[in-house]
Design a protein around this motif. Structure first.
Motif, mmCIF file in Angstrom:
data_model
loop_
_atom_site.group_PDB
_atom_site.id
_atom_site.type_symbol
_atom_site.label_atom_id
_atom_site.label_comp_id
_atom_site.label_asym_id
_atom_site.label_seq_id
_atom_site.Cartn_x
_atom_site.Cartn_y
_atom_site.Cartn_z
ATOM 1 N N GLY A 10 42.640 44.052 33.201
ATOM 2 C CA GLY A 10 42.036 43.079 34.112
ATOM 3 C C GLY A 10 43.034 42.653 35.184
ATOM 4 O O GLY A 10 44.184 43.090 35.203
ATOM 5 N N VAL A 12 44.482 39.499 35.983
ATOM 6 C CA VAL A 12 45.660 38.732 35.564
ATOM 7 C C VAL A 12 46.448 39.509 34.509
ATOM 8 O O VAL A 12 47.680 39.569 34.543
ATOM 9 C CB VAL A 12 45.241 37.331 35.028
ATOM 10 C CG1 VAL A 12 46.469 36.532 34.629
ATOM 11 C CG2 VAL A 12 44.430 36.566 36.072
ATOM 12 N N GLY A 13 45.724 40.157 33.584
ATOM 13 C CA GLY A 13 46.381 40.874 32.485
ATOM 14 C C GLY A 13 47.305 41.976 32.963
ATOM 15 O O GLY A 13 48.394 42.173 32.413
ATOM 16 N N ASN A 32 38.487 46.625 26.905
ATOM 17 C CA ASN A 32 37.306 47.470 26.623
ATOM 18 C C ASN A 32 36.729 48.116 27.889
ATOM 19 O O ASN A 32 35.697 48.778 27.820
ATOM 20 C CB ASN A 32 36.230 46.681 25.862
ATOM 21 C CG ASN A 32 35.573 45.591 26.697
ATOM 22 O OD1 ASN A 32 35.909 45.403 27.867
ATOM 23 N ND2 ASN A 32 34.622 44.886 26.098
ATOM 24 N N ILE A 61 38.066 43.380 21.507
ATOM 25 C CA ILE A 61 38.731 42.379 20.658
ATOM 26 C C ILE A 61 37.847 41.951 19.484
ATOM 27 O O ILE A 61 38.295 41.233 18.603
ATOM 28 C CB ILE A 61 39.192 41.130 21.457
ATOM 29 C CG1 ILE A 61 38.037 40.555 22.283
ATOM 30 C CG2 ILE A 61 40.383 41.469 22.344
ATOM 31 C CD1 ILE A 61 38.299 39.155 22.809
ATOM 32 N N LEU A 82 43.935 37.289 27.461
ATOM 33 C CA LEU A 82 43.271 37.173 28.770
ATOM 34 C C LEU A 82 41.923 37.872 28.801
ATOM 35 O O LEU A 82 41.198 37.768 29.795
ATOM 36 C CB LEU A 82 44.195 37.750 29.851
ATOM 37 C CG LEU A 82 45.519 36.986 30.020
ATOM 38 C CD1 LEU A 82 46.539 37.813 30.792
ATOM 39 C CD2 LEU A 82 45.286 35.643 30.704
ATOM 40 N N ALA A 84 38.197 38.353 28.516
ATOM 41 C CA ALA A 84 37.076 37.412 28.516
ATOM 42 C C ALA A 84 35.998 37.934 29.443
ATOM 43 O O ALA A 84 36.246 38.804 30.282
ATOM 44 C CB ALA A 84 37.528 36.037 29.016
ATOM 45 N N SER A 101 32.451 37.999 24.152
ATOM 46 C CA SER A 101 33.897 38.063 24.417
ATOM 47 C C SER A 101 34.591 36.710 24.254
ATOM 48 O O SER A 101 35.682 36.647 23.684
ATOM 49 C CB SER A 101 34.151 38.589 25.838
ATOM 50 O OG SER A 101 33.752 39.938 25.926
ATOM 51 N N SER A 127 40.123 27.577 31.624
ATOM 52 C CA SER A 127 39.637 27.631 33.006
ATOM 53 C C SER A 127 39.506 26.239 33.591
ATOM 54 O O SER A 127 39.187 25.270 32.878
ATOM 55 C CB SER A 127 38.268 28.319 32.995
ATOM 56 O OG SER A 127 37.534 28.010 34.156
ATOM 57 N N LYS A 156 34.622 28.352 27.578
ATOM 58 C CA LYS A 156 36.059 28.075 27.681
ATOM 59 C C LYS A 156 36.385 26.754 26.970
ATOM 60 O O LYS A 156 37.396 26.637 26.289
ATOM 61 C CB LYS A 156 36.504 28.028 29.140
ATOM 62 C CG LYS A 156 36.486 29.406 29.819
ATOM 63 C CD LYS A 156 37.497 30.365 29.182
ATOM 64 C CE LYS A 156 37.565 31.694 29.875
ATOM 65 N NZ LYS A 156 38.558 32.612 29.281
HETATM 66 N N1 LIG Z 1 40.754 34.956 37.964
HETATM 67 C C1 LIG Z 1 40.451 33.655 37.944
HETATM 68 O O1 LIG Z 1 40.246 33.017 38.975
HETATM 69 C C2 LIG Z 1 40.357 32.929 36.640
HETATM 70 C C3 LIG Z 1 40.239 31.536 36.661
HETATM 71 C C4 LIG Z 1 40.171 30.841 35.469
HETATM 72 C C5 LIG Z 1 40.244 31.509 34.268
HETATM 73 N N2 LIG Z 1 40.344 32.873 34.251
HETATM 74 C C6 LIG Z 1 40.445 33.555 32.952
HETATM 75 O O2 LIG Z 1 41.612 34.361 32.973
HETATM 76 C C7 LIG Z 1 41.411 35.529 32.183
HETATM 77 C C8 LIG Z 1 41.689 36.766 33.019
HETATM 78 O O3 LIG Z 1 40.794 36.767 34.112
HETATM 79 P P1 LIG Z 1 40.769 37.921 35.207
HETATM 80 O O4 LIG Z 1 40.488 37.280 36.496
HETATM 81 O O5 LIG Z 1 41.943 38.772 35.032
HETATM 82 O O6 LIG Z 1 39.447 38.692 34.758
HETATM 83 P P2 LIG Z 1 39.185 40.249 34.546
HETATM 84 O O7 LIG Z 1 37.723 40.380 34.303
HETATM 85 O O8 LIG Z 1 39.798 41.019 35.638
HETATM 86 O O9 LIG Z 1 39.995 40.561 33.216
HETATM 87 C C9 LIG Z 1 39.453 40.423 31.911
HETATM 88 C C10 LIG Z 1 39.589 41.762 31.206
HETATM 89 O O10 LIG Z 1 39.135 41.604 29.865
HETATM 90 C C11 LIG Z 1 38.407 42.750 29.495
HETATM 91 N N3 LIG Z 1 37.488 42.360 28.430
HETATM 92 C C12 LIG Z 1 36.394 41.550 28.543
HETATM 93 N N4 LIG Z 1 35.817 41.415 27.346
HETATM 94 C C13 LIG Z 1 36.552 42.148 26.467
HETATM 95 C C14 LIG Z 1 36.448 42.405 25.075
HETATM 96 N N5 LIG Z 1 35.444 41.890 24.355
HETATM 97 N N6 LIG Z 1 37.359 43.201 24.481
HETATM 98 C C15 LIG Z 1 38.369 43.757 25.223
HETATM 99 N N7 LIG Z 1 38.522 43.552 26.542
HETATM 100 C C16 LIG Z 1 37.620 42.745 27.155
HETATM 101 C C17 LIG Z 1 37.711 43.210 30.767
HETATM 102 O O11 LIG Z 1 37.409 44.592 30.745
HETATM 103 C C18 LIG Z 1 38.735 42.857 31.842
HETATM 104 O O12 LIG Z 1 39.530 43.980 32.189
HETATM 105 C C19 LIG Z 1 39.978 35.432 31.669
HETATM 106 O O13 LIG Z 1 40.027 34.817 30.398
HETATM 107 C C20 LIG Z 1 39.302 34.506 32.669
HETATM 108 O O14 LIG Z 1 38.199 33.845 32.095
HETATM 109 C C21 LIG Z 1 40.417 33.593 35.414
#
Ligand SMILES: NC(=O)c1ccc[n+]([C@@H]2O[C@H](COP(=O)([O-])OP(=O)(O)OC[C@H]3O[C@@H](n4cnc5c(N)ncnc54)[C@H](O)[C@@H]3O)[C@@H](O)[C@H]2O)c1
Ligand SMILES: O=C(O)[C@H]1O[C@H](OP(=O)(O)OP(=O)(O)OC[C@H]2O[C@@H](n3ccc(=O)[nH]c3=O)[C@H](O)[C@@H]2O)[C@H](O)[C@@H](O)[C@H]1O
Length: 339
Positions: A10, A12-13, A32, A61, A82, A84, A101, A127, A156
């Motif tokens: 993802g 952030v990840g 996934n 997960i 991360l 979700a 998730s 969040s 969240k």
């Molecule tokens: N980007 C933002 O603005 C923001 C703001 C607040 C919170 N968040 C939280 O930060 C975290 C990262 O967000 P992001 O922006 O990188 O989102 P993203 O969707 O790019 O990354 C999340 C990754 O998790 C994977 N994933 C989802 N469900 C899964 C599962 N059941 N098993 C395995 N992998 C799974 C997805 O394929 C994706 O690559 C998330 O928890 C999101 O809710 C993000």
């Protein structure tokens, strides 16, 4: 440290994984690769991680057997959770994916963490959306969070309560990070700054939401590198989990921090910055914010994170969007067919 990064493909990840590896930590990812947004972008991030000797397991997960295997092999000291279902508005289309998730997956992961030896310290992404429709700004961690405006926010908030019970019963060290609208290179195509960029370049109109009485919406947009520093600061100060084999041996830390930028910008101002960097005028359709889970504004008080691990964001939106646009054009070129 030896870190399992969930959601490593993802936005952030992938950034956090690279930063950890760069300073010498052991990193294994799991993702996934679901199709909530273009999976080819997730694959491209994975390739980037592979080039830096970071391996990402293709798995969910919710697969506890797979998680147990990974923990047995790698003996993780930390988990950066991360993975979700992100996105506020999509919750009305596919509520089940948020339960899968953000609730079921979280509990599966915590169950495995609780039983492992060593028991890892967990840092995970909550969040800013948990503040819901609160009107008092900036938002502080002690403010009420019991009025979520979307199912995403509710999951969240539920995650914060669920992790608390695992801290209380099993001595897991837990840190929840409330991210505020994170943006930057390798970002998420479903987010406004990204989809606006695509539409502006394609000459298509963008929909800009507004509150009643034409009040602009605003976000405390936070640049990815600042968020990464906050994630690593949290990992470094997370302390130890105090249980093993599912038995608690003493109190462990339970912490929640805002990771924002402390300077909200309105959505039309964000669009004006994109127009400047893209050198293209946007075709803007202003629409009253539909009742789809959006909140009118966000603004973080970050004094807790500053005090605990010196969190100090340094990139303003203008500078960060410039870096995003540079990346966007190098990644997609002007061939917008890729999206
Ligand atoms: N980007 C933002 O603005 C923001 C703001 C607040 C919170 N968040 C939280 O930060 C975290 C990262 O967000 P992001 O922006 O990188 O989102 P993203 O969707 O790019 O990354 C999340 C990754 O998790 C994977 N994933 C989802 N469900 C899964 C599962 N059941 N098993 C395995 N992998 C799974 C997805 O394929 C994706 O690559 C998330 O928890 C999101 O809710 C993000
Ligand atoms: O901090 C968070 O906790 C959240 O951050 C992010 O949500 P948001 O702040 O809603 O980001 P984003 O969709 O980019 O919309 C930005 C602005 O553009 C407005 N917006 C949006 C779409 C559109 O077509 N028009 C529009 O005006 C919209 O009304 C808003 O004012 C993450 O996606 C989410 O995962 C969550 O974690």
């Amino acid at each position: 440290m030896s870190v399992l990064v969930t959601g490593a493909a993802g936005f952030v990840g992938s950034h956090v994984s690279l930063a950890l590896k760069k300073r010498g930590d052991g990193v294994v990812g799991i993702d996934n690769f679901n199709n909530y947004y273009d999976p080819s972008l997730k694959k491209a991030r994975k390739n980037l991680l592979n080039q830096n000797s970071i391996f990402i397991v293709d798995g969910d997960i919710n697969d506890s057997k797979l998680l147990v295997k990974l923990f047995d092999i790698a003996r993780f000291t930390h988990v950066m959770h991360l993975a979700a279902q992100a996105g506020v508005r999509y919750a009305m289309e596919n509520p089940g994916s948020y339960i899968h998730s953000n609730i079921a997956g979280l509990v599966t992961l915590l169950e495995v963490c609780k039983n492992s030896n060593p028991q890892p310290a967990i840092v995970w992404a909550s969040s800013s959306s948990v503040y819901g429709l609160n009107e008092k700004v900036p938002f502080s961690e002690s403010d009420r969070t019991d009025q979520p405006a979307s199912l995403y926010a509710a999951t969240k908030k539920a995650g914060e309560e669920i992790t608390h019970t695992y801290n209380h019963i099993y001595g897991l060290s837990i840190t929840g990070l409330r991210f505020f609208t994170v943006y930057g290179p390798w970002g998420r195509p479903d987010m406004a700054y990204f989809s606006f960029t695509r539409n502006i370049l394609q000459g298509k109109p963008i929909t800009v939401y507004r509150g009643k009485n034409r009040v602009d919406l605003a976000r405390d947009f936070t640049y990815i590198d600042d968020v990464v520093k906050g994630c690593i600061g949290s990992l470094d100060t997370s302390g130890k989990s105090t249980g093993s084999g599912g038995k608690k041996r003493g109190p462990a830390p339970y912490r929640i921090f805002n990771l924002g930028n402390t300077s909200p910008v309105t959505v039309p101002m964000m669009v004006a910055m994109l127009e400047k960097h893209l050198k293209v005028k946007a075709k803007k359709n202003f629409v009253v914010m539909p009742g789809n889970g959006d909140v009118p504004f966000t603004h973080a008080n970050i004094s807790s994170a500053r005090k605990e691990f010196g969190y100090k964001p340094t990139t303003d939106l203008q500078t960060g969007l410039k870096k995003f646009v540079k990346w966007y054009l190098s990644y997609y070129g002007y061939d917008q067919g890729k999206l």
